[in-house]
Design a protein around this motif. Structure first.
Motif, short mmCIF file in Angstrom:
data_model
loop_
_atom_site.label_atom_id
_atom_site.label_comp_id
_atom_site.label_asym_id
_atom_site.label_seq_id
_atom_site.Cartn_x
_atom_site.Cartn_y
_atom_site.Cartn_z
N LYS A 1 23.43 -14.36 -22.78
CA LYS A 1 24.87 -14.81 -22.62
C LYS A 1 26.04 -13.98 -23.37
CE LYS A 1 23.88 -18.62 -24.52
NZ LYS A 1 22.29 -18.33 -24.99
N SER A 2 25.69 -13.45 -24.30
CA SER A 2 26.64 -12.67 -25.02
C SER A 2 26.77 -11.39 -24.20
CB SER A 2 26.42 -12.38 -26.52
OG SER A 2 26.21 -13.57 -27.10
N ALA A 3 25.88 -10.79 -23.76
CA ALA A 3 25.89 -9.68 -23.27
C ALA A 3 26.50 -9.63 -21.89
CB ALA A 3 24.65 -9.06 -22.95
N ALA A 4 26.46 -10.99 -21.00
CA ALA A 4 27.32 -11.17 -19.86
C ALA A 4 28.57 -11.40 -20.23
CB ALA A 4 26.59 -12.48 -19.16
N SER A 5 28.83 -12.29 -21.42
CA SER A 5 30.09 -12.62 -21.78
C SER A 5 31.13 -11.01 -21.98
CB SER A 5 30.21 -13.52 -23.13
OG SER A 5 29.74 -14.56 -22.94
N ALA A 6 30.31 -10.27 -22.56
CA ALA A 6 31.14 -8.83 -22.90
C ALA A 6 31.53 -8.31 -21.63
CB ALA A 6 30.12 -8.09 -23.58
N CYS A 7 30.72 -8.62 -20.35
CA CYS A 7 31.25 -7.94 -19.24
C CYS A 7 32.19 -8.70 -18.56
CB CYS A 7 30.03 -8.20 -18.17
SG CYS A 7 28.41 -7.31 -18.80
N PHE A 8 32.53 -10.04 -18.75
CA PHE A 8 33.50 -10.93 -18.33
C PHE A 8 34.91 -10.42 -18.97
CE2 PHE A 8 30.56 -13.87 -16.69
CZ PHE A 8 30.92 -13.93 -15.36
N THR A 9 34.59 -10.26 -20.32
CA THR A 9 35.64 -10.03 -21.16
C THR A 9 36.46 -8.61 -20.69
OG1 THR A 9 34.79 -11.06 -22.92
CG2 THR A 9 36.45 -9.31 -23.66
N ALA A 10 35.39 -7.75 -20.40
CA ALA A 10 35.84 -6.32 -19.84
C ALA A 10 36.63 -6.30 -18.37
CB ALA A 10 34.65 -5.27 -19.64
N LEU A 11 36.21 -7.31 -17.84
CA LEU A 11 37.02 -7.54 -16.64
C LEU A 11 38.38 -8.48 -16.71
CD1 LEU A 11 33.93 -8.68 -14.34
CD2 LEU A 11 35.50 -6.41 -14.31
N GLY A 12 38.63 -8.61 -18.00
CA GLY A 12 40.02 -9.30 -18.41
C GLY A 12 39.93 -10.78 -18.13
N VAL A 13 38.48 -11.28 -18.02
CA VAL A 13 38.33 -12.79 -18.03
C VAL A 13 38.13 -13.52 -19.31
CG1 VAL A 13 36.98 -14.58 -17.15
CG2 VAL A 13 37.27 -12.58 -15.79
N PRO A 14 39.42 -14.44 -19.53
CA PRO A 14 39.01 -14.94 -20.92
C PRO A 14 37.54 -15.81 -21.21
CG PRO A 14 40.56 -16.29 -19.67
CD PRO A 14 40.05 -15.21 -18.91
N VAL A 15 37.18 -15.64 -22.13
CA VAL A 15 35.57 -16.28 -22.43
C VAL A 15 35.59 -17.13 -23.68
CG1 VAL A 15 33.21 -15.99 -23.02
CG2 VAL A 15 34.47 -14.39 -21.51
N ILE A 16 35.12 -18.53 -23.63
CA ILE A 16 34.92 -19.35 -25.05
C ILE A 16 33.63 -19.29 -25.10
CG2 ILE A 16 35.50 -21.32 -25.94
CD1 ILE A 16 37.59 -22.23 -23.77
N TYR B 1 40.44 -18.10 -13.80
CA TYR B 1 39.46 -18.81 -14.26
C TYR B 1 39.09 -18.32 -15.45
CZ TYR B 1 35.83 -15.08 -13.44
OH TYR B 1 35.11 -13.64 -13.30
N ALA B 2 38.33 -19.20 -16.41
CA ALA B 2 37.66 -18.73 -17.61
C ALA B 2 36.28 -19.25 -17.56
CB ALA B 2 38.57 -19.69 -18.73
N VAL B 3 35.61 -18.57 -18.52
CA VAL B 3 34.16 -18.63 -18.88
C VAL B 3 33.82 -19.45 -20.18
CG1 VAL B 3 32.11 -17.30 -19.09
CG2 VAL B 3 33.62 -16.65 -17.53
N LEU B 4 33.30 -20.46 -20.07
CA LEU B 4 32.59 -21.10 -21.03
C LEU B 4 31.26 -20.76 -21.28
CD1 LEU B 4 32.55 -23.15 -23.42
CD2 LEU B 4 32.51 -25.04 -21.66
N ALA B 5 30.75 -19.84 -22.43
CA ALA B 5 29.55 -19.52 -22.50
C ALA B 5 28.97 -20.59 -23.60
CB ALA B 5 29.68 -17.98 -23.16
N SER B 6 27.84 -21.27 -23.06
CA SER B 6 27.39 -21.89 -24.13
C SER B 6 25.83 -22.24 -23.85
CB SER B 6 28.01 -23.64 -24.24
OG SER B 6 27.05 -24.22 -24.90
N PRO B 7 25.01 -22.06 -25.14
CA PRO B 7 23.44 -22.33 -24.83
C PRO B 7 23.13 -23.79 -24.43
CG PRO B 7 24.00 -22.34 -27.13
CD PRO B 7 25.29 -21.89 -26.47
N LEU B 8 24.01 -24.83 -24.69
CA LEU B 8 23.71 -26.11 -24.60
C LEU B 8 24.77 -26.79 -23.42
CD1 LEU B 8 23.07 -27.19 -28.16
CD2 LEU B 8 21.44 -26.52 -26.53
N LEU B 9 24.96 -25.95 -22.53
CA LEU B 9 26.19 -26.42 -21.59
C LEU B 9 25.47 -27.63 -20.83
CD1 LEU B 9 28.63 -25.36 -20.42
CD2 LEU B 9 27.19 -24.26 -18.47
N LEU B 10 24.09 -27.63 -20.40
CA LEU B 10 23.57 -28.68 -19.35
C LEU B 10 22.76 -29.69 -20.48
CD1 LEU B 10 21.91 -26.07 -17.02
CD2 LEU B 10 24.04 -27.35 -16.71
N GLU B 11 22.80 -29.38 -21.65
CA GLU B 11 22.23 -30.38 -22.53
C GLU B 11 23.09 -31.37 -22.97
OE1 GLU B 11 21.38 -27.00 -22.42
OE2 GLU B 11 19.26 -26.59 -22.97
#
Ligand SMILES: CC(C)(COP(=O)(O)OP(=O)(O)OC[C@H]1O[C@@H](n2cnc3c(N)ncnc32)[C@H](O)[C@@H]1O)[C@@H](O)C(=O)NCCC(=O)NCCS
Ligand SMILES: Nc1ncnc2c1ncn2[C@@H]1O[C@H](COP(=O)(O)OP(=O)(O)OP(=O)(O)O)[C@@H](O)[C@H]1O
Length: 207
Positions: free
Chosen positions: A14-29, A109-119
């Protein structure tokens, strides 16, 4: 604003993918970061944790001793439930505040990165579910290498999360991270215009 939830089990990337979104200018929480902010020294939550678990989980410098608390809560489900009942509402409030601010800033759009998103009820905050997917054995190996913890503890944490199959059943988009980090980056780059188009369609719905 479209909110894309990015989830995956421990060590999936998730952190690796988040870094890619950040690099594209997308805000990540990042929910794991929020979980750290709500227990900073001086916070009500940290005081409650110290009162419940004792001073053994507080370091000499006043910070939460995270490995100590990790060993307790992934060994005893009742204690994990107690910690989650304290922290998850605080984490959710903070995420909501940040989402409101990002919306006001006009981000498509924004990205919400969370291990427990669905839980957790965090899934109610999102419009799309993106799952970062790797086989369990890869999760275990990468987490052990990153955190220097025993396989048995990684397996205990895995057991507290949805299974790979259950998570994939909820996925709108899947990012396969069994290849290289460069391949993950390419997959995120390919997903970006798809999410922008969905965001555009969503904003049209509100007009
Ligand atoms: C137990 C704690 C102190 C351990 O801290 P540590 O620094 O070792 O781990 P970190 O917070 O970076 O989490 C690492 C990974 O563990 C997994 N994990 C963390 N908390 C949980 C949980 N409650 N249930 C299942 N998996 C979890 C996630 O995959 C997460 O990405 C910490 O994870 C915590 O406070 N957890 C409770 C809050 C929570 O549920 N956070 C998850 C984000 S909402
Ligand atoms: N494609 C890859 N190839 C090799 N190593 C990778 C790859 N993607 C991520 N990693 C490494 O695997 C480890 C786990 O990745 P990352 O920290 O992004 O996972 P995470 O899902 O955020 O984990 P957690 O749930 O524990 O926060 C890290 O050390 C990271 O550098």
């Amino acid at each position: 604003m479209l909110v894309a939830g990015l989830t995956g089990g421990i060590g999936s990337g998730k952190s690796a993918a988040s870094a890619c979104f950040t690099a594209l200018g997308v805000p990540v929480i990042d929910a794991d970061l929020v979980a750290r902010q709500v227990v900073e020294p001086g916070s009500d939550a940290l005081q409650k944790i110290a009162a419940h678990f004792g001073q053994d989980v507080i370091r000499a410098d006043g910070q939460l001793d995270r490995p100590a608390l990790r060993r307790i809560v992934f060994d005893k489900e009742r204690e994990r439930n107690w910690l989650e009942a304290l922290l998850h509402p605080l984490i959710r409030e903070s995420i909501l505040d940040t989402l409101e601010a990002l919306d006001a800033d006009g981000h498509p759009y924004a990205v919400l990165a969370s291990p427990l998103l669905l839980e957790t009820d965090q899934h109610l905050l999102i419009n799309q579910v993106i799952v970062v997917d790797v086989p369990e054995q890869v999760q275990v190996e990468r987490t052990m290498a990153r955190d220097g913890i025993e396989e048995a503890q990684v397996r205990q944490i895995l057991a507290a999360q949805l299974s790979r199959e259950e998570r994939l059943q909820h996925a709108d988009q899947v990012l396969d991270n069994s290849g290289t980090e460069e391949q993950l980056q390419e997959a995120v780059k390919a997903l970006h215009p798809v999410l922008l188009a969905l965001a555009e369609a969503e904003s049209g719905d509100h007009d």
